[in-house]
Design a protein around this motif. Structure first.
Motif, PDB file in Angstrom:
ATOM      1  N   ARG A   7      -1.277  -0.125   5.723  1.00  0.00           N
ATOM      2  CA  ARG A   7      -1.444  -0.740   4.414  1.00  0.00           C
ATOM      3  C   ARG A   7      -0.238  -0.635   3.511  1.00  0.00           C
ATOM      4  O   ARG A   7      -0.125  -1.403   2.562  1.00  0.00           O
ATOM      5  N   THR A   8       0.628   0.323   3.780  1.00  0.00           N
ATOM      6  CA  THR A   8       1.783   0.453   2.893  1.00  0.00           C
ATOM      7  C   THR A   8       2.619  -0.826   2.920  1.00  0.00           C
ATOM      8  O   THR A   8       3.360  -1.113   1.992  1.00  0.00           O
ATOM      9  N   ASN A   9       2.453  -1.630   4.015  1.00  0.00           N
ATOM     10  CA  ASN A   9       3.178  -2.912   4.080  1.00  0.00           C
ATOM     11  C   ASN A   9       2.340  -4.094   3.615  1.00  0.00           C
ATOM     12  O   ASN A   9       2.846  -5.204   3.507  1.00  0.00           O
ATOM     13  N   PRO A  49      -0.308  -0.275  -4.348  1.00  0.00           N
ATOM     14  CA  PRO A  49      -0.272  -0.096  -2.890  1.00  0.00           C
ATOM     15  C   PRO A  49      -0.631   1.347  -2.515  1.00  0.00           C
ATOM     16  O   PRO A  49      -0.439   2.268  -3.310  1.00  0.00           O
ATOM     17  N   PHE A  50      -1.130   1.497  -1.285  1.00  0.00           N
ATOM     18  CA  PHE A  50      -1.460   2.833  -0.803  1.00  0.00           C
ATOM     19  C   PHE A  50      -0.181   3.613  -0.480  1.00  0.00           C
ATOM     20  O   PHE A  50       0.855   3.021  -0.150  1.00  0.00           O
ATOM     21  N   THR A  51      -0.274   4.932  -0.586  1.00  0.00           N
ATOM     22  CA  THR A  51       0.843   5.784  -0.187  1.00  0.00           C
ATOM     23  C   THR A  51       0.310   6.886   0.735  1.00  0.00           C
ATOM     24  O   THR A  51      -0.906   7.094   0.810  1.00  0.00           O
ATOM     25  N   ARG A  52       1.209   7.571   1.398  1.00  0.00           N
ATOM     26  CA  ARG A  52       0.787   8.596   2.367  1.00  0.00           C
ATOM     27  C   ARG A  52      -0.059   9.690   1.726  1.00  0.00           C
ATOM     28  O   ARG A  52      -0.875  10.323   2.369  1.00  0.00           O
ATOM     29  N   THR A 109       1.257  -5.654   1.005  1.00  0.00           N
ATOM     30  CA  THR A 109       1.389  -5.723  -0.458  1.00  0.00           C
ATOM     31  C   THR A 109       1.774  -7.118  -0.935  1.00  0.00           C
ATOM     32  O   THR A 109       2.052  -7.309  -2.109  1.00  0.00           O
ATOM     33  N   ILE A 114      -3.727   3.802   6.511  1.00  0.00           N
ATOM     34  CA  ILE A 114      -2.897   3.816   5.302  1.00  0.00           C
ATOM     35  C   ILE A 114      -1.451   3.463   5.636  1.00  0.00           C
ATOM     36  O   ILE A 114      -0.778   2.758   4.886  1.00  0.00           O
ATOM     37  N   GLN A 115      -1.009   3.912   6.825  1.00  0.00           N
ATOM     38  CA  GLN A 115       0.347   3.573   7.265  1.00  0.00           C
ATOM     39  C   GLN A 115       0.499   2.053   7.356  1.00  0.00           C
ATOM     40  O   GLN A 115       1.508   1.492   6.938  1.00  0.00           O
ATOM     41  N   ASP A 169      -2.512   9.363  -0.055  1.00  0.00           N
ATOM     42  CA  ASP A 169      -3.895   8.942  -0.298  1.00  0.00           C
ATOM     43  C   ASP A 169      -4.855   9.282   0.834  1.00  0.00           C
ATOM     44  O   ASP A 169      -6.049   8.997   0.734  1.00  0.00           O
TER      45      ASP A 169
END
Lengths: 198, 192
Positions: free
Chosen positions: B57-59, B18-21, B61, B54-55, B23
């Motif tokens: 995308r963090t969800n 998953p993406f994180t801040r 998953t 990205i914010q 990135d």
């Protein structure tokens, strides 16, 4: 856009809006298994057909995107209702249309659908200024496939098992034709004589 | 079926997670480019827009209901460099349909990373998610993308011409798809 003139007359047919009294004539072919097999909304009984006609009776023009024009195919000689054709204005921004049709199996193979669809597609491109027309059909419907090829449509999509249709995996074909493919010279022919330069 | 995989997913050379801040800069480095955005629905993104994306995308998953998507950052296992992203969208629960997508950094193309990551996602889609058909689509001019679809064993199912407007002009779009049976026979050729 000038107002639409109905009925549309072709060599052997009148294409006119549906009327209340058409229920029996439509039931005769629409409830047959051979027709039901390829239809999205089943009409197994006369009541279903009556409900469908109540909707189709109001489909007499394309004023707003999303609306549908539905016409009954009536044979000129004996005034028999033998099928139906429709044009949906599916997208205004990109001027897209979708055509559908159904015919009494006893009357298929005589060129009536070719005649009716040619007139409807002329109307779509010339009167309603549609840019592209698409037709969807079941992959098993050989008559529809032949008809589309005869009309000069391109096969654009062949989906396999991309949805369930009547409880089984589907096989769906999309055919399409663009305005310039349908009648390349139409824009030249359209000019009235008095507007020509020479 | 619903799918909440454990991360990271590992392939020979890649780690998918998953993406994180952290990135944002790495994503901006490719999503900000005109050449990358040419065939995407989005225009090139600003750094702020990348942060926002990205914010979200963090969800993204797991697949719980229709329309849900899994979007993963793809990085190299050796150097930990973020080379692109892949996605799997649950398009139909009833008909078990999924859509596969990818965007890769131009500097890291031509090494088979996209192919490796997309194959891992196909395995996930047909494996744990029990999908019946997975499709992908691209602009007809985007040859590297549809070549990849062909390498993945997908068939060209549709070639739409001028069926919509795309970035101010008429579109031309390809659809590619692979069925579960086709995927199975490509993974286990001897069994059929």
């Amino acid at each position: 856009m000038s107002s639409l003139r109905l009925p549309v007359e072709t060599a052997h047919l009148l294409l006119r809006p549906f009327e209340r009294g058409d229920v029996d004539a439509v039931s005769r072919y629409h409830t047959l298994p051979a027709v039901q097999r390829y239809i999205e909304r089943p009409t197994r009984y006369d009541e279903d057909v009556a409900a469908a006609i109540a909707v189709m009776r109001k489909q007499v023009g394309l004023q707003r995107p999303g609306e549908t024009l539905t016409l009954a195919m009536v044979r000129k000689g004996d005034h028999r209702l033998i099928g139906q054709v429709s044009l949906k204005w599916s997208d205004a921004t990109a001027s897209q249309g979708e055509v559908r049709f159904a015919i009494d199996p006893a009357q298929s193979g005589k060129g009536y659908l070719t005649e009716a669809l040619t007139a409807l597609i002329d109307l779509a491109f010339d009167h309603f200024r549609i840019h592209r027309i698409m037709v969807r059909c079941d992959g098993r419907s050989h008559h529809s496939v032949k008809l589309m090829q005869k009309l000069g449509f391109r096969l654009e999509a062949h989906y396999r098992e991309h949805a369930l249709f009547q409880g089984e995996w589907d096989e769906e074909l999309h055919f399409a034709v663009l305005d310039r493919e349908w009648r390349p010279s139409a824009k030249v022919l359209e000019l009235p004589l008095r507007d020509r330069v020479a | 079926m619903a799918l909440h995989p454990e991360f990271p997913l590992l392939t020979d050379r890649l780690r998918m997670r998953p993406f994180t801040r952290g990135d944002v800069d790495a994503v901006f480095d490719y999503r900000g480019r005109e050449a990358v955005a040419r065939y995407l629905f989005d225009p090139p993104l600003s750094r702020d827009e990348c942060a926002l994306a990205i914010q979200q995308r963090t969800n993204q998953t797991g697949l719980s209901e229709e329309g849900d998507r899994i979007v993963l950052a793809v990085e190299t296992r050796d150097a930990g460099v973020l080379v692109g992203e892949v996605s799997l969208i649950w398009r139909s629960v009833e008909a078990r349909q999924g859509e596969l997508g990818w965007i890769f950094h131009p500097d890291h193309q031509g090494r088979g990373y996209a192919s490796e990551a997309a194959n891992a996602l196909l395995d996930l889609g047909f494996g744990a998610a029990d999908l019946h058909r997975i499709f992908a689509r691209c602009d007809a001019r985007n040859e590297p993308s549809w070549r990849l679809m062909e390498r993945l064993g997908m068939r060209r199912e549709a070639h739409f011409r001028q069926h919509a407007l795309f970035k101010g002009g008429w579109d031309e779009e390809f659809y590619y798809a692979i069925l579960r049976d086709e995927w199975l026979s490509s993974r286990h050729p001897g069994d059929f």
